[in-house]
Design an enzyme around this catalytic site. Structure first.
Site, PDB file in Angstrom:
ATOM      1  N   LYS A   1       0.544  -1.799  -0.228  1.00  0.00           N
ATOM      2  CA  LYS A   1      -0.309   0.169   0.387  1.00  0.00           C
ATOM      3  C   LYS A   1       1.110   1.268   0.399  1.00  0.00           C
ATOM      4  CE  LYS A   1      -3.400  -2.168   2.044  1.00  0.00           C
ATOM      5  NZ  LYS A   1      -4.959  -1.297   1.763  1.00  0.00           N
TER       6      LYS A   1
ATOM      7  N   ARG B   1      -9.787 -11.819   2.425  1.00  0.00           N
ATOM      8  CA  ARG B   1     -11.146 -13.063   2.037  1.00  0.00           C
ATOM      9  C   ARG B   1      -9.840 -14.181   2.618  1.00  0.00           C
ATOM     10  NH1 ARG B   1     -11.954  -9.718  -3.867  1.00  0.00           N
ATOM     11  NH2 ARG B   1     -11.421  -7.505  -2.473  1.00  0.00           N
TER      12      ARG B   1
HETATM   13  N1  BES Z   1      -8.441  -3.992   5.063  1.00  0.00           N
HETATM   14  C1  BES Z   1      -7.878  -3.767   3.642  1.00  0.00           C
HETATM   15  C2  BES Z   1      -9.137  -3.254   3.486  1.00  0.00           C
HETATM   16  C3  BES Z   1      -9.143  -1.795   3.984  1.00  0.00           C
HETATM   17  C4  BES Z   1      -8.380  -0.593   3.024  1.00  0.00           C
HETATM   18  C5  BES Z   1     -10.203  -0.975   4.478  1.00  0.00           C
HETATM   19  C6  BES Z   1      -8.973   1.173   3.531  1.00  0.00           C
HETATM   20  C7  BES Z   1     -10.526   0.313   5.214  1.00  0.00           C
HETATM   21  C8  BES Z   1      -9.422   1.422   4.304  1.00  0.00           C
HETATM   22  C9  BES Z   1      -8.243  -4.968   1.933  1.00  0.00           C
HETATM   23  O1  BES Z   1      -7.573  -6.011   3.128  1.00  0.00           O
HETATM   24  C10 BES Z   1      -7.237  -4.353   1.025  1.00  0.00           C
HETATM   25  O2  BES Z   1      -6.566  -4.028   0.812  1.00  0.00           O
HETATM   26  N2  BES Z   1      -8.862  -4.345   0.204  1.00  0.00           N
HETATM   27  C11 BES Z   1      -8.528  -3.985  -1.216  1.00  0.00           C
HETATM   28  C12 BES Z   1      -8.743  -5.219  -1.974  1.00  0.00           C
HETATM   29  C13 BES Z   1      -8.197  -4.784  -3.716  1.00  0.00           C
HETATM   30  C14 BES Z   1      -7.520  -4.926  -3.176  1.00  0.00           C
HETATM   31  C15 BES Z   1      -8.690  -5.281  -4.309  1.00  0.00           C
HETATM   32  C16 BES Z   1      -8.551  -3.466  -1.201  1.00  0.00           C
HETATM   33  O3  BES Z   1      -9.751  -1.758  -0.529  1.00  0.00           O
HETATM   34  O4  BES Z   1      -8.390  -1.760  -1.718  1.00  0.00           O
HETATM   35 MN    MN Z   2      -4.857  -5.327   1.811  1.00  0.00          MN
END
Ligand code: BES
Ligand code: MN
Ligand code: ZN
Length: 507
Positions: free
Chosen positions: A264, A338
């Site tokens: 990230k 997931r």
């Molecule tokens: N924990 C994150 C989701 C999240 C991101 C919650 C920002 C709150 C704020 C999750 O593990 C994640 O990174 N999801 C990705 C999925 C994508 C790669 C399909 C997302 O939401 O960007």
């Molecule tokens: Mn994630």
């Protein structure tokens, strides 16, 4: 913090020895001839106080009043929602004022909603995080009396559930706010054990060896990039005969989500310590179960690990085999939630559950869709969805049902495994739910995406403890045969708050 519920009119409340008195004033406030009522009447006549929700009028050392501080809090139409706003504003104003003993007077004829709102808002507004401050500032309330003018007996059940939920919410917030170097998977396991010991739950905490034996290849792949060993927590609350099918709660316990190799950006990455909000909410809900002891069986499952990049970390393109036997191509290591939940959902089958509800800070897309007001609710079962939505309304912990049409799952197709772990960007919260659905075919299932609601960012950065309130109210409603009034309330929500196609759901 201790809450109590008492029958006290405004005249008697004025005589109470306490540090602060909050008088909730709806627009139709009449009052009597006591000093508090008279002040409201005079201030309204003079145009100095309008009882709009959130508007406050403060008084200090009023003659004839035992409390040093009195706060009159406007509550508009007197609905639960308005009372929540009123109490939140009043209690926030009293923070840092060394108020230990507080009395909150609810308006004449206050119902269940008013009591629940007052308890929830007081707990929410008075919480102060101190765990890792060297000079803790702000202090906690010791005792809060919710005062109602009528006989308190009929409000007792609503009061007890709100108080139980408040304690659970506090626990979830405390765990959620803890820094990720302290709130590790190991620590979550220890917290679960402590909780189990305090309340007589059964608890097992599995480590890497046991999880490997179970064949949780998907969960293990996520944990591989971290030095912290994974934990799989199993909590059991037995409030009914052992033969009764349990409700299973599954909480995502990523104690830090860097994204892994699909890393990230740095901005706000610290907030990914909150990625164990689902796990924290399951632990908080068990805390409430321990207090309230409803007549049903509940299992809590928490897969917990870190998601970090490393020489051994899973990579985009890796194919992993889940406990269900289905293979998954990891196209994005940041879609890790997931990957840990799917194995927990398979594990849940062994309990022959009456319902499985997973709770996860799963997708940024859900935050984009619903913001911070409502959690995303996905379910393959209309009755379950209706009950969860209704519980959310009762607890002031809202959710909103989202679709699960099969077309949304098409993007998960891949040439190299049974499914990929991501589809495209459109409908990201739904495609994530479609992924989970493939592992939840054997029981009624619901998924709560709390990415937007589990914590707040910015100046008020911190865990909210959601959706503990929703879960506690849902479980309490399951523990007894649905009463007529509950059924009616459910039908009302179905009409007011849901697309036509799902109306029959809650009845
Ligand atoms: N924990 C994150 C989701 C999240 C991101 C919650 C920002 C709150 C704020 C999750 O593990 C994640 O990174 N999801 C990705 C999925 C994508 C790669 C399909 C997302 O939401 O960007
Ligand atoms: Mn994630
Ligand atoms: Zn995550």
């Amino acid at each position: 913090m201790d809450f109590e519920l008492k029958t006290l009119g405004l005249a008697e409340a004025a005589a109470q020895k306490c540090d602060a008195l909050v008088v909730v004033v709806p627009e139709d406030f009449k009052g009597a001839a006591d000093p508090l009522s008279r002040l409201v009447q005079d201030a309204r006549k003079a145009g100095d106080f309008e009882p709009k929700p959130g508007k406050l009028l403060q008084a200090y050392r009023m003659p004839g009043v035992g409390a040093a501080r009195v706060v009159f809090a406007g509550a508009g139409d007197g609905s639960g929602k308005r009372i929540q706003t009123a109490v939140q504003a009043a209690v926030t104003g009293l923070r840092m004022k060394s108020v230990k003993r507080l009395v909150i007077c609810l308006p004449q004829g206050a119902g269940d909603d008013a009591v629940r709102a007052a308890v929830a808002a007081t707990a929410e507004a008075s919480y102060v995080y101190v765990a890792t401050k060297s000079k803790p500032e702000g202090r906690e309330l010791d005792r809060v009396t919710i005062a109602v003018a009528q006989d308190a007996g009929s409000l007792r059940t609503a009061f007890d559930s709100a108080r139980g939920a408040a304690n659970g919410i506090e626990m979830a917030r405390e765990l959620g706010n803890m820094p990720p170097n302290l709130a590790t998977p190991t620590r979550l396991g220890e917290e679960a054990r402590k909780l189990a010991k305090a309340h007589g739950f059964q608890c097992e905490v599995l480590g890497p060896k046991e999880v490997a034996k179970l064949g949780m290849g998907s969960f293990m792949a996520v944990a591989r990039g971290s030095e912290e060993p994974l934990r799989f927590i199993v909590l059991r609350y037995q409030g009914a005969a052992a033969s009764e099918a349990p409700v299973v709660l599954v909480g995502k316990g990523i104690t830090f989500d860097s994204g892994g190799i699909s890393i990230k950006p740095a901005g706000e990455m610290d907030e990914m310590k909150f990625d164990m909000g689902g796990a924290a909410s399951v632990l908080g809900t068990f805390r409430a179960l321990g207090d309230l002891r409803p007549a049903l069986n509940v299992i809590g499952l928490i897969p917990s690990c870190e998601n970090l990049p490393d020489g051994r970390a899973m990579k985009p393109g890796d194919v992993v085999t889940s406990m269900s036997g289905q293979t998954i191509e990891v196209l994005n290591t940041d879609a890790e939630g997931r990957l840990i939940l799917c194995d927990a959902l398979t594990y849940a089958e062994k309990f022959k559950p009456r319902a499985v509800i997973d709770v996860a800070t799963l997708t940024g897309a859900c935050m984009i869709a619903l913001g911070g007001v409502r959690s995303g609710l996905f379910s393959t079962d209309d009755a379950l969805a209706g009950a969860l939505q209704q519980a959310g309304e009762s607890a002031f912990d809202l959710c909103w049902r989202m679709p699960l049409d099969d077309e949304y799952g098409e993007g998960l197709k891949t040439n190299f495994a049974d499914m990929a772990n991501v589809a495209g960007r459109p409908g990201g919260a739904i495609t994530a739910a479609k992924f989970l659905q493939r592992f939840a075919a054997k029981y009624p299932w619901a998924h709560l995406d709390i990415a937007g609601t589990a914590w707040k960012g910015g100046a008020a950065k911190g865990s909210t403890g959601r959706p503990v309130g929703l879960l506690v109210h849902y479980l309490l409603a399951q523990s007894k045969p649905e009463s007529k009034t509950q059924a009616k309330a459910g039908a009302k929500v179905a009409k007011a708050g849901k697309p036509a196609a799902r109306r029959k759901v809650a009845a």
